[in-house]
Write a protein that holds these residues in place. Structure first.
Motif, short mmCIF file in Angstrom:
data_model
loop_
_atom_site.label_atom_id
_atom_site.label_comp_id
_atom_site.label_asym_id
_atom_site.label_seq_id
_atom_site.Cartn_x
_atom_site.Cartn_y
_atom_site.Cartn_z
N LYS A 112 0.81 -1.21 0.00
CA LYS A 112 0.00 0.00 0.00
C LYS A 112 0.85 1.27 0.00
O LYS A 112 0.37 2.36 0.30
CB LYS A 112 -0.95 0.00 1.20
CG LYS A 112 -1.95 -1.15 1.15
CD LYS A 112 -3.05 -0.97 2.17
CE LYS A 112 -4.11 -2.08 2.03
NZ LYS A 112 -5.22 -1.94 2.99
N GLU A 113 2.12 1.11 -0.39
CA GLU A 113 3.03 2.25 -0.37
C GLU A 113 2.56 3.38 -1.28
O GLU A 113 2.52 4.55 -0.87
CB GLU A 113 4.45 1.82 -0.79
CG GLU A 113 5.12 0.84 0.16
CD GLU A 113 4.90 -0.61 -0.21
OE1 GLU A 113 5.83 -1.42 -0.04
OE2 GLU A 113 3.78 -0.94 -0.69
N GLN A 114 2.21 3.06 -2.53
CA GLN A 114 1.83 4.11 -3.46
C GLN A 114 0.54 4.79 -3.05
O GLN A 114 0.40 6.02 -3.19
CB GLN A 114 1.69 3.54 -4.88
CG GLN A 114 1.59 4.62 -5.96
CD GLN A 114 2.80 5.54 -5.97
OE1 GLN A 114 3.95 5.11 -6.01
NE2 GLN A 114 2.54 6.85 -5.93
N ASP A 115 -0.40 4.03 -2.53
CA ASP A 115 -1.66 4.62 -2.04
C ASP A 115 -1.37 5.63 -0.93
O ASP A 115 -1.96 6.71 -0.88
CB ASP A 115 -2.60 3.54 -1.51
CG ASP A 115 -3.16 2.65 -2.62
OD1 ASP A 115 -3.10 3.08 -3.80
OD2 ASP A 115 -3.63 1.54 -2.31
N ILE A 161 1.54 7.21 -0.35
CA ILE A 161 2.26 8.35 -0.92
C ILE A 161 1.28 9.34 -1.55
O ILE A 161 1.35 10.55 -1.31
CB ILE A 161 3.29 7.87 -1.97
CG1 ILE A 161 4.43 7.10 -1.30
CG2 ILE A 161 3.84 9.05 -2.78
CD1 ILE A 161 5.35 6.40 -2.26
N ASP A 162 0.39 8.81 -2.37
CA ASP A 162 -0.58 9.68 -3.05
C ASP A 162 -1.47 10.41 -2.05
O ASP A 162 -1.74 11.62 -2.20
CB ASP A 162 -1.44 8.85 -4.01
CG ASP A 162 -0.64 8.28 -5.17
OD1 ASP A 162 0.46 8.79 -5.44
OD2 ASP A 162 -1.12 7.31 -5.79
N LYS A 208 0.58 13.15 -0.21
CA LYS A 208 0.79 14.31 -1.09
C LYS A 208 -0.47 15.16 -1.17
O LYS A 208 -0.42 16.40 -1.08
CB LYS A 208 1.21 13.84 -2.48
CG LYS A 208 2.67 13.49 -2.63
CD LYS A 208 3.01 13.27 -4.10
CE LYS A 208 4.50 13.06 -4.30
NZ LYS A 208 4.85 12.92 -5.73
N GLU A 249 14.62 5.84 -0.56
CA GLU A 249 13.87 6.52 -1.61
C GLU A 249 13.13 7.70 -0.98
O GLU A 249 12.28 7.51 -0.10
CB GLU A 249 12.88 5.57 -2.27
CG GLU A 249 12.02 6.23 -3.36
CD GLU A 249 10.91 5.33 -3.86
OE1 GLU A 249 10.00 5.87 -4.54
OE2 GLU A 249 10.94 4.12 -3.56
N VAL A 276 10.57 10.81 -1.11
CA VAL A 276 9.42 11.35 -1.83
C VAL A 276 9.04 12.67 -1.18
O VAL A 276 8.56 12.70 -0.04
CB VAL A 276 8.22 10.38 -1.80
CG1 VAL A 276 7.02 11.02 -2.49
CG2 VAL A 276 8.59 9.06 -2.44
N ASP A 288 5.52 17.61 -7.18
CA ASP A 288 6.12 16.49 -7.89
C ASP A 288 7.55 16.75 -8.32
O ASP A 288 8.33 15.83 -8.53
CB ASP A 288 5.28 16.14 -9.13
CG ASP A 288 3.92 15.58 -8.74
OD1 ASP A 288 3.84 15.00 -7.65
OD2 ASP A 288 2.96 15.75 -9.51
N ILE A 318 10.78 6.09 1.91
CA ILE A 318 10.15 4.80 1.60
C ILE A 318 11.13 3.66 1.84
O ILE A 318 12.31 3.76 1.51
CB ILE A 318 9.65 4.79 0.14
CG1 ILE A 318 8.77 6.02 -0.12
CG2 ILE A 318 8.88 3.51 -0.15
CD1 ILE A 318 7.57 6.13 0.77
#
Length: 462
Positions: free
Chosen positions: A254-257, A259-260, A263, A303, A305, A310, A326
């Motif tokens: 669920k890392e990208q969820d 991150i989004d 942000k 990593e 972010v 962006d 991350i």
């Protein structure tokens, strides 16, 4: 400093048990000091940070300070009443009670991150308990420290509250004074020095030392909801909060969820990162420390972010771009040291047991945050981990509840304050037993009769 201590100590000795009206008067005067000088206080803190949002100071310092005073005012008469205690049947009809007596002079060491609230919160408890107080304010908030010293001198007699300003040498001299209680808020390193100094006088201490507060998101909890609340807590005062989420346990995959969602929340809260609503890092020293933590993470393969946009553009001056790290590693300094800034490491996990094991294998934190709707999982985390306090499905907010004790455990501190628990911290709970003229204890006096021995068998039971 010695003369100031002697003056305030003599005032305590001359009036060792201030009555309700005197204590309430102190609290009302403290509230008056804050309310009448709110604008000057906000301006001084803004200068010290070279950028602190007015509303942030109001909601995180002015409001909780006034709220703590009002809570003490409303409950003081109840707190001061002697507590009746039961007496064993074998001592009837005698009576027992506990009276809460002022300890004397309290020494309060105040940090730089929330200079008003961290002055007022313990001061309220000390005054409510009937103590006189001396405060050592931080040299990293010179404008506020000077203003608060001036205001205290205007609103209070030096026999009630005295403010001391200066650097580390002054702090060392301050904590060596024979106070009746010391409350220190700050780093673990300095906390050990304070405790060592206090031990020379056998002065009891309350230590609030911060630490790495874990934040756990359960598998089925809304990532969006968790991210919004975590970002608010992490970006408040640019992360310069002892209770700020220090690292996040995230379900693997669920890392990208996350991150989004972070942000989206961060940019909603602060569309202009160089604007007046985002707080600067307090000093060049602290800013350099944040950059060193970030660089160490980068050097070890982290990593990064950035959340402001962006393009990963950084903010100007000491307003630091918030960032997620991350797949952070235990070897990174950002995973070892309390961050105290807008950087947030992410740790992924597959099952809750490994999270609990990790938390328990590290120093006990000041706070723990768990986002979950699962009652069994909530109970497991609450009963299988130890932390100073817990907020469920949000962050930081347990500190705002005056009815809850606030404090650390182990590496994150010792002792409690706030509300009634703070009143008791700054009081001596004196046991009082009043013998009755009809007491039967004479039956147990020597020479020990057969009847006395018979009574003993009944008293002891089988």
């Amino acid at each position: 400093m010695q003369n100031s201590y002697k003056t305030i100590k003599q005032a305590y000795q001359a009036s060792p048990f201030p009555d309700f009206n005197e204590r309430k008067g102190w609290l009302q005067q403290l509230k008056k000091l804050i309310i009448e000088n709110e604008e000057m206080i906000i301006e001084a803190i803004d200068k010290d940070f070279t950028g602190r949002a007015t509303f942030e100071t109001q909601i995180a310092e002015i409001y909780p300070s006034v709220k703590a005073i009002k809570h003490a005012e409303n409950n003081l008469s109840t707190w001061m009443k002697p507590e009746k205690r039961k007496v064993s049947i074998w001592f009837q009809p005698s009576k027992a009670k506990v009276i809460y007596q002022p300890l004397g002079v309290a020494g309060l060491v105040v940090p730089w991150n929330y200079p008003l609230y961290m002055s007022v919160a313990p001061l309220v408890c000390a005054l409510a308990a009937g103590n006189r107080s001396m405060l050592k304010l931080s040299e990293f908030t010179p404008n506020f420290s000077e203003l608060f010293a001036t205001l205290v001198e205007k609103y209070f007699s030096k026999e009630v509250i005295t403010v001391i300003n200066g650097g580390p040498e002054v702090g060392a001299e301050f904590t060596a004074l024979p106070f009746d209680h010391i409350l220190f808020t700050g780093s673990n390193r300095v906390g050990k020095m304070v405790m060592k100094a206090a031990s020379e006088n056998l002065t009891p201490v309350t230590l609030e030392l911060g630490g790495k507060s874990p934040t756990i998101i359960d598998e089925n909890y809304s990532i969006d909801d968790a991210a919004q609340k975590i970002m608010f807590g992490k970006l408040l005062n640019a992360g310069q909060t002892c209770l700020a989420p220090d690292y996040v346990f995230l379900p693997k995959g669920k890392e990208q969820d996350f991150i989004d969602a972070c942000k989206k929340a961060a940019q909603k809260y602060h569309p202009n990162w160089n604007g007046e609503n985002y707080t600067a890092i307090n000093s060049d020293k602290q800013f350099e420390r944040q950059e060193a933590l970030l660089q160490d993470a980068i050097d070890k393969g982290g990593e990064i972010v950035y959340l402001n946009n962006d393009a990963a553009e950084k903010t100007d001056g000491r307003k630091m771009s918030p960032a997620l790290i991350i797949q952070s590693l235990e070897s990174m300094l950002i995973r070892k040291e309390e961050i105290f800034g807008p950087l947030l490491p992410i740790v992924t996990y597959q099952n809750l047991d490994e999270v609990i094991e990790y938390v328990n294998n590290n120093p006990r934190p000041l706070a723990l945050y768990f986002f979950s709707k699962n009652k069994a999982n909530i109970n497991k985390v609450l009963t299988h981990t130890i932390s100073g306090g817990v907020t469920l499905n949000d962050v930081i907010l347990h500190v705002s509840q005056e009815t809850l004790p606030f404090g650390g455990v182990g590496n994150s501190g010792m002792g409690h304050y706030h509300g009634y628990d703070g009143f008791k911290t700054f009081s001596k709970a004196k046991s009082v037993f009043k013998q009755s003229a009809l007491a039967g204890t004479r039956l147990m006096y020597p020479p020990y009769s057969k009847f006395a021995k018979f009574l003993y068998k009944i008293m002891r039971g089988s």
